[in-house]
Design a protein around this motif. Sequence first.
Motif, short mmCIF file in Angstrom:
data_model
loop_
_atom_site.label_atom_id
_atom_site.label_comp_id
_atom_site.label_asym_id
_atom_site.label_seq_id
_atom_site.Cartn_x
_atom_site.Cartn_y
_atom_site.Cartn_z
N ASP A 456 32.27 43.77 -53.43
CA ASP A 456 32.20 43.86 -54.90
C ASP A 456 32.59 42.54 -55.56
O ASP A 456 31.95 42.10 -56.51
N SER A 457 33.65 41.90 -55.04
CA SER A 457 34.08 40.64 -55.67
C SER A 457 33.01 39.55 -55.47
O SER A 457 32.81 38.71 -56.35
N ALA A 458 32.32 39.58 -54.32
CA ALA A 458 31.27 38.58 -54.10
C ALA A 458 30.07 38.84 -55.01
O ALA A 458 29.47 37.91 -55.54
N VAL A 459 29.76 40.12 -55.21
CA VAL A 459 28.63 40.45 -56.10
C VAL A 459 28.98 40.03 -57.52
O VAL A 459 28.15 39.44 -58.23
N GLU A 460 30.23 40.31 -57.90
CA GLU A 460 30.65 39.93 -59.24
C GLU A 460 30.51 38.43 -59.46
O GLU A 460 30.15 37.96 -60.53
N ALA A 461 30.80 37.66 -58.40
CA ALA A 461 30.69 36.19 -58.51
C ALA A 461 29.25 35.72 -58.26
O ALA A 461 29.00 34.52 -58.16
N GLU A 462 28.33 36.66 -58.15
CA GLU A 462 26.90 36.37 -57.95
C GLU A 462 26.62 35.54 -56.71
O GLU A 462 25.85 34.58 -56.74
N VAL A 463 27.28 35.89 -55.62
CA VAL A 463 27.02 35.20 -54.35
C VAL A 463 25.76 35.83 -53.74
O VAL A 463 25.77 36.97 -53.29
N GLU A 464 24.67 35.07 -53.74
CA GLU A 464 23.40 35.65 -53.30
C GLU A 464 23.39 36.05 -51.84
O GLU A 464 22.76 37.01 -51.44
N GLU A 465 24.10 35.26 -51.01
CA GLU A 465 24.09 35.51 -49.55
C GLU A 465 24.85 36.77 -49.15
O GLU A 465 24.73 37.22 -48.01
N ALA A 466 25.67 37.33 -50.05
CA ALA A 466 26.57 38.42 -49.66
C ALA A 466 25.81 39.68 -49.24
O ALA A 466 24.85 40.08 -49.89
N LYS A 467 26.26 40.26 -48.12
CA LYS A 467 25.70 41.55 -47.67
C LYS A 467 26.87 42.49 -47.46
O LYS A 467 27.92 42.05 -46.95
N GLU A 468 26.68 43.74 -47.76
CA GLU A 468 27.79 44.68 -47.69
C GLU A 468 28.40 44.73 -46.29
O GLU A 468 29.61 44.86 -46.10
N SER A 469 27.54 44.57 -45.27
CA SER A 469 28.02 44.71 -43.89
C SER A 469 28.88 43.53 -43.43
O SER A 469 29.40 43.53 -42.32
N PHE A 470 29.05 42.49 -44.27
CA PHE A 470 29.94 41.38 -43.89
C PHE A 470 31.40 41.80 -43.91
O PHE A 470 32.24 41.17 -43.30
N TRP A 471 31.71 42.84 -44.70
CA TRP A 471 33.11 43.22 -44.87
C TRP A 471 33.44 44.43 -44.01
O TRP A 471 32.54 45.24 -43.69
N PRO A 472 34.73 44.61 -43.67
CA PRO A 472 35.10 45.77 -42.87
C PRO A 472 34.78 47.05 -43.63
O PRO A 472 34.85 47.09 -44.85
N ASN A 473 34.40 48.04 -42.90
CA ASN A 473 33.99 49.29 -43.52
C ASN A 473 35.08 50.31 -43.30
O ASN A 473 35.44 50.65 -42.16
N SER A 474 35.65 50.79 -44.40
CA SER A 474 36.82 51.66 -44.26
C SER A 474 36.42 53.12 -44.03
O SER A 474 37.26 53.95 -43.72
N ALA A 475 35.13 53.41 -44.15
CA ALA A 475 34.72 54.81 -44.12
C ALA A 475 35.14 55.55 -42.85
O ALA A 475 35.90 56.50 -42.90
#
Length: 506
Positions: A456-475
């Motif tokens: 979310d913080s990367a999307v907010e900063a408009e980082v185009e390369e960001a993919k959700e799967s880069f971050w640990p998944n707490s689910a």
Amino acid sequence: MPKRKKSGSNNPLSSARKDVGGLWHRKSGAGYHLFLSYYGNQPIGVVTTEGDSHQSKSAITAPQCDGNKAAMGNSRAAKKRRRKKNGSNSASSADTNVIAATSTTSSSSQEVDASHPLMQAFNSDSNKYAHLTNFIHALSRPLPLTLRIRKHESADSSELTQTLSRNFSNFVSPVAYDPTKQIYQSTPGSNLCKFNLGHQSPELKSIVVDASMNGTLARQELGSMLPVLSLEAVDAIRKGSKVLDMCASPGSKTLQALEIVVSNSDTKTRGRVIANDVHPKRLDSLRDAVHRSGVPAEELTNRVTYTNFDASVFPFPKSKKLFDAIICDVPCSGDGTIRKDPHILPMWSPRTSNELHGLQLKILLRAMELIKKGGVVCYSTCSLNPIEDEAVVSAALREMNADGNSYQLLDWPEDLLPGFTRRPGVDAWNVGFYDANNLEKDDDDFGSLSFYDSYDSAVEAEVEEAKESFWPNSANNKHSLHCCSRLFPQDQDTGGFFVALIKRIK
Ligand SMILES: C[S@@+](CC[C@H](N)C(=O)[O-])C[C@H]1O[C@@H](n2cnc3c(N)ncnc32)[C@H](O)[C@@H]1O
């Protein structure tokens, strides 16, 4: 820097590097600084331990390359080589390029070459990254030679092991954590590595070459041995197993797996290894390696099938029989191999890992579809970047366990190499992005890295390369990522490596 041969246009590593391949990046040494900044901004556990910034000693039982001055290259010849490299005839100026490591872990009594560009980058920022001292010191030294005595019925290795222990124990000796005495590493103090083997002992070099050709010996790094050793230890690879090696070339793990699956002559339980690689030329060299391994043709080559698919779409077997074990040693940035490959660091950028992540995930997902119930996939990389490691494992588990818990991470088989230091996988890391847009082309500007601790913080900063799967998944699986294994270069004087064992339970 030595010239690297041009690789094929569909090489995922070269395409991942395309944005950072600029001459400026390479010549300025930007990669060394970006590497430092990237790993220096990761939490404990990614490349350092709790004690790394303090004067503590980790539990090391393996032989270390902790040589004395003479052994670490202060011989007259070594001094002469250094003087030549530094363009100076003064012994004192050469000597200033060798400084003692200040840490008190395994690297404590070893010397580091201050002329190494990584050390120079580190020294210019050492206040900021003091906690990386052991890691950087280990990386700036050449990788000790590691040999594996191969096991198969047609090759008798007893003569080789006798010769090694009788005549070459000052150069190589079995590592303490391998009860089978099949893994040899440069003897502490010998300073033996692949670059100086012929110079230090032409006799040993010729024995190593001959034994590699007749199938009794493999020159293989410790990290590279772990996937097959651990698959065997959890009983996923045994004689008669059907194994898929998805990204197989140049073939060190294919050969290691073959030794196990063909280890009996009972035709009913005959095993088979499918060795796959997307690059036809690399597949040819794998084929050559199997032929050159010196093992009788009908014993080995009849049990290996070569295929040439993109592993992410590897077809289901026509027989509908899935695999007992899958070696998923994916293409990676290779930043765990920088001790033996000087080309990696000058070009280093987080972009390489960020771009490879997608392909790595697709290949692992395919492996998880192709493994049979009860079988095990070993996912591995020779990178310590969590984006290529835990992030891929976490995303794959989330996707494949969406309809129930069909897959689980296995614990590392602790009995395998008693006393061997492995570090648990991490469940928190920072994702870094490289911004070279505002680069001032002066000597001290290497572009900047921005770190984000959530998608979310990367999307907010408009980082185009960001993919959700880069971050640990707490689910559903974050808690189990500690089952993965990280091999730190500073622990056992090795390269860096990552291994995860994933079992299909339904
Ligand atoms: C890390 S190396 C494998 C090393 C090998 N397992 C060994 O132990 O000798 C990765 C390999 O993956 C291959 N590769 C890259 N992309 C691939 C893809 N999409 N499908 C299959 N193989 C791929 C590369 O050609 C390279 O040989």
